[in-house]
Design an enzyme around this catalytic site. Sequence first.
Site, mmCIF file in Angstrom:
data_model
loop_
_atom_site.group_PDB
_atom_site.id
_atom_site.type_symbol
_atom_site.label_atom_id
_atom_site.label_comp_id
_atom_site.label_asym_id
_atom_site.label_seq_id
_atom_site.Cartn_x
_atom_site.Cartn_y
_atom_site.Cartn_z
ATOM 1 C CG ASP A 80 -2.000 1.082 1.083
ATOM 2 O OD1 ASP A 80 -2.980 0.825 0.349
ATOM 3 O OD2 ASP A 80 -1.872 2.169 1.679
ATOM 4 C CD GLN A 81 3.035 5.231 -3.660
ATOM 5 O OE1 GLN A 81 2.295 5.694 -4.527
ATOM 6 N NE2 GLN A 81 4.286 4.862 -3.903
#
Length: 203
Positions: A80-81
């Site tokens: 995830d970013q």
Amino acid sequence: MPEPLTESSRNQRPLVLGSTSPYRRELLARLGLPFGTAAPQVDETPLPGEAPRQLALRLALAKAREVAAREPGAVVIGSDQVADLDGQPLGKPGSHERATAQLRRMRGHAVTFHTAVAVVCRETGFEQVELAEVHVRFRNLSDAEIERYLRAEQPYDCAGSAKSEGLGISLLEAIDSDDPTALIGLPLIRTCRLLRAAGLTLP
């Protein structure tokens, strides 16, 4: 496309990327390991007061755990970013209007992109997560530059609207990171380290 099975990979556990992102799929394919993909069913809403780095870590692990629950014999990657502007999370804009607002906020500022990667295998009990931080400085963009970029690239599925592997690189003054692919969405140096720790052979 994933590489065909080699003699060394035939004896390894199946590898599953817990993501439908084409960017992460292309990055993982660089490692030459066969892998499948699965869409994680995870609520990505930030918790009240949750810091961007903690949000990225929590969601990466949640995605890997959710897919691993369905694929208990596999080694599962979740990632995830979250873009961080002065402690405020910036997610995927989803529309032209929100992307415009994001880029106007970020112009002339330093932004940290927190990219977390988690590797989970239910059968072996393996579970680890790491975070890569990328510090980016945006140029002092004009409204016309922002509009031309968005019309050309349409980066509405990218955190912070900055598609650095494409035309988004023209928006930036500098990038500082110890894991170069992290900004695109999957920090491969950290991913390799976690996959080795989970028992896979690389290269």
